[in-house]
Design a protein around this motif. Structure first.
Motif, PDB file in Angstrom:
ATOM      1  N   LEU A  51       6.223 -13.761  -7.515  1.00 44.12           N
ATOM      2  CA  LEU A  51       5.476 -13.424  -8.717  1.00 44.12           C
ATOM      3  C   LEU A  51       5.626 -11.924  -8.965  1.00 44.12           C
ATOM      4  CD1 LEU A  51       2.160 -15.394  -8.081  1.00 44.12           C
ATOM      5  CD2 LEU A  51       4.094 -16.105  -9.500  1.00 44.12           C
ATOM      6  N   LEU A  52       5.841 -11.544 -10.213  1.00 42.42           N
ATOM      7  CA  LEU A  52       5.969 -10.135 -10.549  1.00 42.42           C
ATOM      8  C   LEU A  52       4.589  -9.489 -10.615  1.00 42.42           C
ATOM      9  CD1 LEU A  52       8.806 -10.244 -13.239  1.00 42.42           C
ATOM     10  CD2 LEU A  52       8.979  -9.905 -10.770  1.00 42.42           C
ATOM     11  N   PRO A  53       4.504  -8.183 -10.482  1.00 42.88           N
ATOM     12  CA  PRO A  53       3.199  -7.512 -10.429  1.00 42.88           C
ATOM     13  C   PRO A  53       2.395  -7.669 -11.720  1.00 42.88           C
ATOM     14  CG  PRO A  53       4.971  -6.039  -9.690  1.00 42.88           C
ATOM     15  CD  PRO A  53       5.627  -7.232 -10.299  1.00 42.88           C
ATOM     16  N   THR A  54       1.090  -7.506 -11.571  1.00 36.57           N
ATOM     17  CA  THR A  54       0.163  -7.442 -12.698  1.00 36.57           C
ATOM     18  C   THR A  54      -0.519  -6.077 -12.662  1.00 36.57           C
ATOM     19  OG1 THR A  54      -0.240  -9.830 -12.717  1.00 36.57           O
ATOM     20  CG2 THR A  54      -1.903  -8.433 -13.753  1.00 36.57           C
ATOM     21  N   ILE A  55      -0.475  -5.337 -13.772  1.00 39.24           N
ATOM     22  CA  ILE A  55      -1.004  -3.977 -13.827  1.00 39.24           C
ATOM     23  C   ILE A  55      -2.204  -3.946 -14.764  1.00 39.24           C
ATOM     24  CG2 ILE A  55      -0.455  -1.580 -14.366  1.00 39.24           C
ATOM     25  CD1 ILE A  55       2.520  -2.348 -13.960  1.00 39.24           C
ATOM     26  N   GLU A  56      -3.385  -3.697 -14.194  1.00 40.17           N
ATOM     27  CA  GLU A  56      -4.627  -3.647 -14.972  1.00 40.17           C
ATOM     28  C   GLU A  56      -4.777  -4.892 -15.851  1.00 40.17           C
ATOM     29  OE1 GLU A  56      -4.458   0.117 -16.993  1.00 40.17           O
ATOM     30  OE2 GLU A  56      -5.361   1.176 -15.311  1.00 40.17           O
ATOM     31  N   ILE A  98      12.171  -5.578 -19.920  1.00 42.69           N
ATOM     32  CA  ILE A  98      10.881  -5.610 -19.236  1.00 42.69           C
ATOM     33  C   ILE A  98       9.789  -5.712 -20.283  1.00 42.69           C
ATOM     34  CG2 ILE A  98       9.290  -4.383 -17.703  1.00 42.69           C
ATOM     35  CD1 ILE A  98      11.680  -2.893 -16.560  1.00 42.69           C
ATOM     36  N   LEU A  99       8.972  -6.753 -20.173  1.00 39.85           N
ATOM     37  CA  LEU A  99       7.783  -6.874 -21.020  1.00 39.85           C
ATOM     38  C   LEU A  99       6.589  -6.425 -20.198  1.00 39.85           C
ATOM     39  CD1 LEU A  99       7.845 -10.199 -23.086  1.00 39.85           C
ATOM     40  CD2 LEU A  99       7.532  -7.885 -23.919  1.00 39.85           C
ATOM     41  N   GLY A 100       5.942  -5.349 -20.644  1.00 43.85           N
ATOM     42  CA  GLY A 100       4.835  -4.794 -19.883  1.00 43.85           C
ATOM     43  C   GLY A 100       5.125  -3.354 -19.507  1.00 43.85           C
ATOM     44  N   ASP A 101       4.067  -2.626 -19.210  1.00 39.78           N
ATOM     45  CA  ASP A 101       4.201  -1.189 -18.945  1.00 39.78           C
ATOM     46  C   ASP A 101       4.368  -0.954 -17.444  1.00 39.78           C
ATOM     47  OD1 ASP A 101       4.357   1.479 -19.383  1.00 39.78           O
ATOM     48  OD2 ASP A 101       2.411   1.685 -20.368  1.00 39.78           O
ATOM     49  N   LEU A 102       5.514  -1.347 -16.916  1.00 44.16           N
ATOM     50  CA  LEU A 102       5.776  -1.192 -15.484  1.00 44.16           C
ATOM     51  C   LEU A 102       5.797   0.279 -15.083  1.00 44.16           C
ATOM     52  CD1 LEU A 102       6.699  -2.257 -12.682  1.00 44.16           C
ATOM     53  CD2 LEU A 102       9.056  -2.172 -13.569  1.00 44.16           C
ATOM     54  N   THR A 103       6.487   1.108 -15.856  1.00 44.40           N
ATOM     55  CA  THR A 103       6.675   2.508 -15.456  1.00 44.40           C
ATOM     56  C   THR A 103       5.363   3.290 -15.421  1.00 44.40           C
ATOM     57  OG1 THR A 103       7.198   3.089 -17.759  1.00 44.40           O
ATOM     58  CG2 THR A 103       9.039   2.571 -16.305  1.00 44.40           C
ATOM     59  N   SER A 104       4.349   2.844 -16.191  1.00 48.58           N
ATOM     60  CA  SER A 104       3.077   3.570 -16.178  1.00 48.58           C
ATOM     61  C   SER A 104       2.419   3.518 -14.808  1.00 48.58           C
ATOM     62  CB  SER A 104       2.122   2.991 -17.225  1.00 48.58           C
ATOM     63  OG  SER A 104       1.657   1.701 -16.828  1.00 48.58           O
ATOM     64  N   PHE A 158      -6.716   6.053 -14.401  1.00 45.86           N
ATOM     65  CA  PHE A 158      -7.384   5.143 -13.473  1.00 45.86           C
ATOM     66  C   PHE A 158      -6.390   4.742 -12.379  1.00 45.86           C
ATOM     67  CE2 PHE A 158      -9.258   4.402 -17.698  1.00 45.86           C
ATOM     68  CZ  PHE A 158     -10.559   4.816 -17.433  1.00 45.86           C
ATOM     69  N   PRO A 159      -6.713   5.002 -11.131  1.00 48.33           N
ATOM     70  CA  PRO A 159      -5.782   4.668 -10.049  1.00 48.33           C
ATOM     71  C   PRO A 159      -5.650   3.163  -9.854  1.00 48.33           C
ATOM     72  CG  PRO A 159      -7.873   5.426  -9.146  1.00 48.33           C
ATOM     73  CD  PRO A 159      -7.945   5.637 -10.630  1.00 48.33           C
ATOM     74  N   LEU A 160      -4.489   2.768  -9.350  1.00 46.03           N
ATOM     75  CA  LEU A 160      -4.235   1.365  -9.041  1.00 46.03           C
ATOM     76  C   LEU A 160      -4.476   1.114  -7.567  1.00 46.03           C
ATOM     77  CD1 LEU A 160      -0.882   0.910 -11.015  1.00 46.03           C
ATOM     78  CD2 LEU A 160      -3.171   0.219 -11.746  1.00 46.03           C
ATOM     79  N   SER A 161      -4.644  -0.148  -7.212  1.00 42.28           N
ATOM     80  CA  SER A 161      -4.787  -0.485  -5.799  1.00 42.28           C
ATOM     81  C   SER A 161      -3.474  -0.202  -5.075  1.00 42.28           C
ATOM     82  CB  SER A 161      -5.157  -1.963  -5.638  1.00 42.28           C
ATOM     83  OG  SER A 161      -4.056  -2.788  -6.015  1.00 42.28           O
ATOM     84  N   THR A 162      -3.567   0.017  -3.785  1.00 40.21           N
ATOM     85  CA  THR A 162      -2.366   0.291  -2.992  1.00 40.21           C
ATOM     86  C   THR A 162      -1.379  -0.860  -3.073  1.00 40.21           C
ATOM     87  OG1 THR A 162      -3.656   1.675  -1.475  1.00 40.21           O
ATOM     88  CG2 THR A 162      -1.532   0.857  -0.683  1.00 40.21           C
ATOM     89  N   ALA A 163      -1.896  -2.094  -3.046  1.00 41.35           N
ATOM     90  CA  ALA A 163      -1.016  -3.264  -3.105  1.00 41.35           C
ATOM     91  C   ALA A 163      -0.252  -3.313  -4.426  1.00 41.35           C
ATOM     92  CB  ALA A 163      -1.835  -4.541  -2.916  1.00 41.35           C
TER      93      ALA A 163
END
Length: 463
Positions: free
Chosen positions: A370-375, A390-396, A404-409
């Motif tokens: 599964l590809l990542p989910t960001i916020e 790429i659909l989605g803001d991967l580079t952000s 807002f920080p993301l989780s380490t995972a």
């Protein structure tokens, strides 16, 4: 592809054939030892990258008492004993501390960068020859205001204050944040195994520079996660023109507008050379947003079913629906973004959703089911030939200045997916180069011409 690696020249190894009664003289002795030096150089260049082995620290000192009073100032450094190896496999050995005074003057209103470098010096290249039977390989320390060359090893860099201010060096209290007049040791390169490849990343003219700089933050972390691959940013925007195609290996565009015929020609040259186009789309219409919402819900359901044994019976159904929604997203993508359909039609390369974990983008070097989910926003990817969508803001996710920080995972997943992107760009270009005509290029200083005079002398002796 360009990189920090300089391959050894393609030339055969030649050894002195020793037989009984062979007359040994200086030329033959040199030829015999040249073989071992060449073998050592080839071995190092093939497997390792130049850098510092240990030591060679740089500290600020007071002016030595024996120097003239006019040089009794705050410009003195001391280079500590240590060892380094240059790109040709030559050892640079400093056996005792060396005092060094910075001579650069800054006549500009802005701080002036100064680099302190060291390089190997072959005693055979010196004008004054030693009369001793033993010659010592030595080195040269240089102070310069331009970036180090390939044969130079950086010891430190400093920022001299603007014109009119006194240069008074001091050791940095915070070594991770050196200031003006303080040695900066952060850019020293250590000896390490040679990376397998290097990828130069560039941005299209339509892509804002701040968005592209997220790749810089990503590369700073990726080098530790996957040292087998190097990445370099080319900050200048790359226009698409058939006569001047992009010089980067990985061309990044964000929310591209339709391209003109001239731009398509430049992009065609880029892709034919085995290079990659990566288009990141972050602006969606309502139809695509609805499908991406279902796509995200299915991803969450699949993850929950994995942890809940009571949901085992529905996992097959979820997987089937998950593949179906990806096909729907791809179909809607080409309607919402005609530029995607135009690219596929122009290059006769259908862009397909990456469904299987056997696709290089999903499994090399890191595996993604599964590809990542960001916020809460899922990432969707499709690819065809040298085109990646790429659909989605991967580079952000890579930006270190996120609000807002993301989780380490999540951060680790997005970085690993970025490494897969780099690896795919490098691997595709490598495979395409292997089926093309190979142009043998040899660095001038390392050609066979360097040993031909010695071989000619040897032939005369044996006649």
């Amino acid at each position: 592809m360009i990189s920090d690696w300089f391959p050894p020249p393609l030339q055969p190894f030649q050894r002195l054939q020793v037989t009984d009664g062979l007359l040994m003289n200086a030329e033959r002795w040199q030829l015999a030892h040249r073989y071992h030096r060449q073998s050592h150089s080839f071995h190092y260049q093939s497997l390792y990258q130049a850098g510092i082995v240990y030591g060679l620290g740089v500290r600020v000192i007071v002016a030595p008492t024996e120097v003239r009073s006019q040089y009794q100032d705050g410009r003195w450094l001391e280079i500590q004993p240590g060892m380094a190896i240059d790109l040709h496999g030559n050892f640079v050995v400093v056996t005792e501390p060396i005092s060094f005074r910075l001579a650069s003057e800054n006549f500009t209103p802005t701080p002036l960068p100064v680099y302190l470098t060291i390089r190997h010096v072959d005693p055979d290249s010196l004008t004054r020859k030693s009369v001793s039977p033993l010659v010592k390989e030595t080195f040269r320390i240089d102070e310069k205001t331009t970036a180090p060359q390939a044969n130079e090893i950086e010891l430190c860099r400093l920022l001299l204050p603007s014109s009119g201010q006194t240069v008074t060096l001091q050791n940095a209290p915070d070594v991770f944040r050196p200031q003006i007049n303080q040695p900066n040791l952060l850019h020293r390169v250590l000896v390490r195994a040679r990376p397998h490849g290097s990828v130069v990343l560039g941005r299209g003219e339509q892509t804002p520079d701040p968005d592209f700089q997220a790749f810089g933050d990503f590369l700073a972390s990726a080098v530790y996660q996957y040292p087998h691959l190097n990445g370099h940013l080319d900050d200048a925007p790359h226009p698409l023109h058939p006569d001047h195609p992009p010089t980067c290996d990985f061309l990044y565009v964000r929310n591209p507008n339709p391209w003109s015929e001239l731009e398509i020609g430049g992009l065609s040259r880029h892709l034919e050379a085995g290079k990659l186009l990566c288009a990141e789309l972050t602006q969606w219409d309502d139809d695509l947003s609805a499908l991406m919402g279902l796509y995200g819900e299915l991803q969450r359901a699949i993850a929950e079913a994995e942890q809940d044994p009571s949901l085992t019976s529905v996992r097959h159904e979820l997987a089937t629906e998950f593949q179906a929604i990806q096909h729907q997203i791809l179909a809607q993508l080409q309607v919402s973004y005609p530029v995607v359909a135009d690219l596929a039609a122009q290059f006769h390369t259908p862009v397909q959703a990456i469904l299987s974990t056997a696709h290089p983008l999903r499994c090399e070097p890191f595996t993604f089911a599964l590809l990542p989910t960001i916020e809460g926003q899922p990432i969707f990817m499709a690819a065809g030939g040298g085109i990646v969508i790429i659909l989605g803001d991967l580079t952000s996710a890579w930006r270190r200045d996120r609000t807002f920080p993301l989780s380490t995972a999540t951060l680790r997943e997005t970085q690993e997916l970025g490494i897969n992107l780099l690896h795919f760009a490098w691997r595709r270009q490598q495979l395409m180069e292997w089926q093309q005509h190979f142009n043998v290029s040899v660095p001038p200083a390392l050609t066979q011409d360097a040993i031909n005079p010695l071989l000619a002398s040897l032939e005369k002796i044996t006649e």
